[in-house]
Design a protein around this motif. Structure first.
Motif, PDB file in Angstrom:
ATOM      1  N   LEU A  78       1.903  -5.434   4.961  1.00 32.77           N
ATOM      2  CA  LEU A  78       1.786  -4.181   4.219  1.00 32.77           C
ATOM      3  C   LEU A  78       2.461  -4.299   2.852  1.00 32.77           C
ATOM      4  CD1 LEU A  78       0.735  -1.326   4.291  1.00 32.77           C
ATOM      5  CD2 LEU A  78       2.835  -0.607   5.407  1.00 32.77           C
ATOM      6  N   LYS A  79       3.609  -4.945   2.803  1.00 35.50           N
ATOM      7  CA  LYS A  79       4.316  -5.119   1.529  1.00 35.50           C
ATOM      8  C   LYS A  79       3.492  -5.951   0.554  1.00 35.50           C
ATOM      9  CE  LYS A  79       9.042  -4.657   3.309  1.00 35.50           C
ATOM     10  NZ  LYS A  79      10.303  -5.380   3.632  1.00 35.50           N
ATOM     11  N   LYS A  80       2.791  -6.959   1.072  1.00 40.32           N
ATOM     12  CA  LYS A  80       1.962  -7.800   0.213  1.00 40.32           C
ATOM     13  C   LYS A  80       0.810  -7.001  -0.382  1.00 40.32           C
ATOM     14  CE  LYS A  80       0.896 -11.950   1.766  1.00 40.32           C
ATOM     15  NZ  LYS A  80       0.528 -13.028   2.722  1.00 40.32           N
ATOM     16  N   VAL A  81       0.237  -6.107   0.405  1.00 40.43           N
ATOM     17  CA  VAL A  81      -0.868  -5.279  -0.090  1.00 40.43           C
ATOM     18  C   VAL A  81      -0.368  -4.313  -1.154  1.00 40.43           C
ATOM     19  CG1 VAL A  81      -2.506  -3.466   0.526  1.00 40.43           C
ATOM     20  CG2 VAL A  81      -2.259  -5.465   1.995  1.00 40.43           C
ATOM     21  N   VAL A  82       0.775  -3.677  -0.900  1.00 38.44           N
ATOM     22  CA  VAL A  82       1.352  -2.748  -1.871  1.00 38.44           C
ATOM     23  C   VAL A  82       1.659  -3.473  -3.178  1.00 38.44           C
ATOM     24  CG1 VAL A  82       3.361  -1.312  -2.401  1.00 38.44           C
ATOM     25  CG2 VAL A  82       2.267  -1.150  -0.160  1.00 38.44           C
ATOM     26  N   ALA A  83       2.233  -4.680  -3.071  1.00 36.05           N
ATOM     27  CA  ALA A  83       2.551  -5.461  -4.270  1.00 36.05           C
ATOM     28  C   ALA A  83       1.280  -5.854  -5.016  1.00 36.05           C
ATOM     29  CB  ALA A  83       3.340  -6.708  -3.887  1.00 36.05           C
ATOM     30  N   PHE A  95      -3.181   1.461   9.729  1.00 37.77           N
ATOM     31  CA  PHE A  95      -3.237   1.780  11.151  1.00 37.77           C
ATOM     32  C   PHE A  95      -2.154   0.952  11.843  1.00 37.77           C
ATOM     33  CE2 PHE A  95      -7.597   2.794   9.886  1.00 37.77           C
ATOM     34  CZ  PHE A  95      -7.779   4.022  10.513  1.00 37.77           C
ATOM     35  N   THR A  96      -1.371   1.582  12.687  1.00 35.57           N
ATOM     36  CA  THR A  96      -0.274   0.870  13.335  1.00 35.57           C
ATOM     37  C   THR A  96       0.037   1.481  14.695  1.00 35.57           C
ATOM     38  OG1 THR A  96       2.051   0.205  13.092  1.00 35.57           O
ATOM     39  CG2 THR A  96       1.427   2.337  12.188  1.00 35.57           C
ATOM     40  N   GLU A  97       0.694   0.704  15.517  1.00 38.20           N
ATOM     41  CA  GLU A  97       1.182   1.198  16.809  1.00 38.20           C
ATOM     42  C   GLU A  97       2.678   1.494  16.727  1.00 38.20           C
ATOM     43  OE1 GLU A  97      -0.713   1.842  19.491  1.00 38.20           O
ATOM     44  OE2 GLU A  97      -2.435   1.294  18.257  1.00 38.20           O
ATOM     45  N   ASP A  98       3.267   1.241  15.565  1.00 32.13           N
ATOM     46  CA  ASP A  98       4.707   1.421  15.376  1.00 32.13           C
ATOM     47  C   ASP A  98       4.976   2.829  14.851  1.00 32.13           C
ATOM     48  OD1 ASP A  98       7.388   1.305  14.784  1.00 32.13           O
ATOM     49  OD2 ASP A  98       7.287  -0.640  13.764  1.00 32.13           O
ATOM     50  N   ASN A  99       5.650   3.649  15.653  1.00 31.78           N
ATOM     51  CA  ASN A  99       5.918   5.033  15.242  1.00 31.78           C
ATOM     52  C   ASN A  99       7.313   5.216  14.641  1.00 31.78           C
ATOM     53  OD1 ASN A  99       7.492   4.773  17.492  1.00 31.78           O
ATOM     54  ND2 ASN A  99       6.556   6.440  18.658  1.00 31.78           N
ATOM     55  N   ASP A 100       7.880   4.120  14.140  1.00 36.92           N
ATOM     56  CA  ASP A 100       9.187   4.182  13.493  1.00 36.92           C
ATOM     57  C   ASP A 100       9.076   5.052  12.232  1.00 36.92           C
ATOM     58  OD1 ASP A 100      11.423   3.633  11.806  1.00 36.92           O
ATOM     59  OD2 ASP A 100      11.786   1.777  12.900  1.00 36.92           O
ATOM     60  N   LYS A 101       9.794   6.172  12.208  1.00 33.26           N
ATOM     61  CA  LYS A 101       9.692   7.113  11.091  1.00 33.26           C
ATOM     62  C   LYS A 101      10.242   6.538   9.791  1.00 33.26           C
ATOM     63  CE  LYS A 101       9.610  11.398  13.779  1.00 33.26           C
ATOM     64  NZ  LYS A 101      10.241  12.715  14.017  1.00 33.26           N
ATOM     65  N   VAL A 102      11.249   5.686   9.904  1.00 33.18           N
ATOM     66  CA  VAL A 102      11.805   5.060   8.703  1.00 33.18           C
ATOM     67  C   VAL A 102      10.744   4.194   8.024  1.00 33.18           C
ATOM     68  CG1 VAL A 102      13.515   3.437   7.816  1.00 33.18           C
ATOM     69  CG2 VAL A 102      14.160   5.101   9.568  1.00 33.18           C
ATOM     70  N   LYS A 103      10.029   3.404   8.827  1.00 35.40           N
ATOM     71  CA  LYS A 103       8.964   2.568   8.276  1.00 35.40           C
ATOM     72  C   LYS A 103       7.839   3.426   7.709  1.00 35.40           C
ATOM     73  CE  LYS A 103       9.677  -1.497  11.231  1.00 35.40           C
ATOM     74  NZ  LYS A 103       9.061  -2.381  12.250  1.00 35.40           N
ATOM     75  N   MET A 104       7.546   4.522   8.382  1.00 38.60           N
ATOM     76  CA  MET A 104       6.485   5.417   7.924  1.00 38.60           C
ATOM     77  C   MET A 104       6.813   5.979   6.543  1.00 38.60           C
ATOM     78  SD  MET A 104       5.123   8.995   9.612  1.00 38.60           S
ATOM     79  CE  MET A 104       4.980   8.249  11.229  1.00 38.60           C
ATOM     80  N   HIS A 105       8.042   6.501   6.394  1.00 40.94           N
ATOM     81  CA  HIS A 105       8.449   7.075   5.110  1.00 40.94           C
ATOM     82  C   HIS A 105       8.476   6.005   4.020  1.00 40.94           C
ATOM     83  CE1 HIS A 105       9.226  11.123   6.404  1.00 40.94           C
ATOM     84  NE2 HIS A 105      10.033  10.731   7.374  1.00 40.94           N
ATOM     85  N   ALA A 107       6.650   3.341   3.860  1.00 36.64           N
ATOM     86  CA  ALA A 107       5.270   2.997   3.518  1.00 36.64           C
ATOM     87  C   ALA A 107       4.658   4.040   2.594  1.00 36.64           C
ATOM     88  CB  ALA A 107       4.434   2.863   4.792  1.00 36.64           C
ATOM     89  N   ILE A 108       4.866   5.315   2.901  1.00 33.57           N
ATOM     90  CA  ILE A 108       4.324   6.391   2.066  1.00 33.57           C
ATOM     91  C   ILE A 108       4.933   6.344   0.670  1.00 33.57           C
ATOM     92  CG2 ILE A 108       4.150   8.892   1.779  1.00 33.57           C
ATOM     93  CD1 ILE A 108       2.348   7.796   3.968  1.00 33.57           C
ATOM     94  N   GLU A 109       6.247   6.129   0.592  1.00 38.79           N
ATOM     95  CA  GLU A 109       6.927   6.054  -0.709  1.00 38.79           C
ATOM     96  C   GLU A 109       6.438   4.843  -1.516  1.00 38.79           C
ATOM     97  OE1 GLU A 109      11.105   6.057  -0.065  1.00 38.79           O
ATOM     98  OE2 GLU A 109      11.196   8.159   0.551  1.00 38.79           O
TER      99      GLU A 109
END
Length: 207
Positions: A78-83, A95-105, A107-109
């Protein structure tokens, strides 16, 4: 708003499970295959399906997709795509199976338009892409408005500095300095801020 089915899409996920792969890797590969099949059956235009370890920056630059879908297996992908889209932004759907809210925020930021947890299904793809595209367009509008506001503020500061210079050099009032600037801008057929900047540049050279 553009019909999501007309979008040129790049999918980033595992293409096949390597020989001797773990059960988790095999499940991920099957999930990735299901996503691509679902997109194709839904009439979507998949330009390419790229593995997470590909040179995503180069590939995305060549393919020029409208949307990038990341079937997340790792934060690195995901970081490579954003970069890869930092200089030329476009909607990113994760799309992910990881519901970690820290990662979610995070990613959105970072610029992800839609972060979908445990929601990978052909039926949901169109709705998710529509939301991602709408959110991206709103975000781009806000970014443009912010950029315009910053530009106007910067131009105003330059004009104020040039007025101050004229007031000091010609011992004139603020209104008179402004009129001098306007007259010069009209004579040169330039923006007021451009004339002001040129005046400041010349003044710096003479110091």
């Amino acid at each position: 708003m553009t019909d999501s089915r007309q979008l040129k899409i790049v999918v980033v996920n595992s293409l096949v499970a390597p020989e001797g792969a773990s059960t988790a890797a095999q499940v991920q590969a099957e999930r990735a295959r299901a996503l691509r099949i679902g997109l194709l059956e839904g009439g979507y235009n998949i330009l390419a399906a790229l593995p997470p370890d590909a040179d995503l920056e180069e590939q995305i630059a060549q393919l020029q997709p409208d949307v990038i879908i990341v079937d997340a297996q790792s934060d690195a992908a995901l970081k490579k795509v954003v970069a890869a889209t930092a200089s030329e932004r476009r909607p990113i759907v994760c799309f992910t199976e990881d519901n970690d809210k820290v990662k979610m925020h995070a990613a959105i930021e970072a610029g992800v338009s839609a972060y979908v947890v445990a929601g990978l299904s052909a039926e949901r793809v169109k709705a998710v892409l529509d939301v991602a595209l709408a959110r991206f367009e709103v975000d781009q509008k806000l970014r443009h408005e912010l950029s315009e506001t910053r530009l106007r503020l910067a131009e105003r500061k330059v004009i104020e500095r040039a007025k101050g210079l004229l007031m000091e050099r010609h011992h004139c009032s603020e209104d008179e300095a402004y009129r001098k600037l306007r007259r010069l801008a009209m004579d040169k057929n330039l923006k007021l801020s451009d004339v002001a900047q040129r005046m400041l540049d010349v003044a710096d050279l003479l110091i």
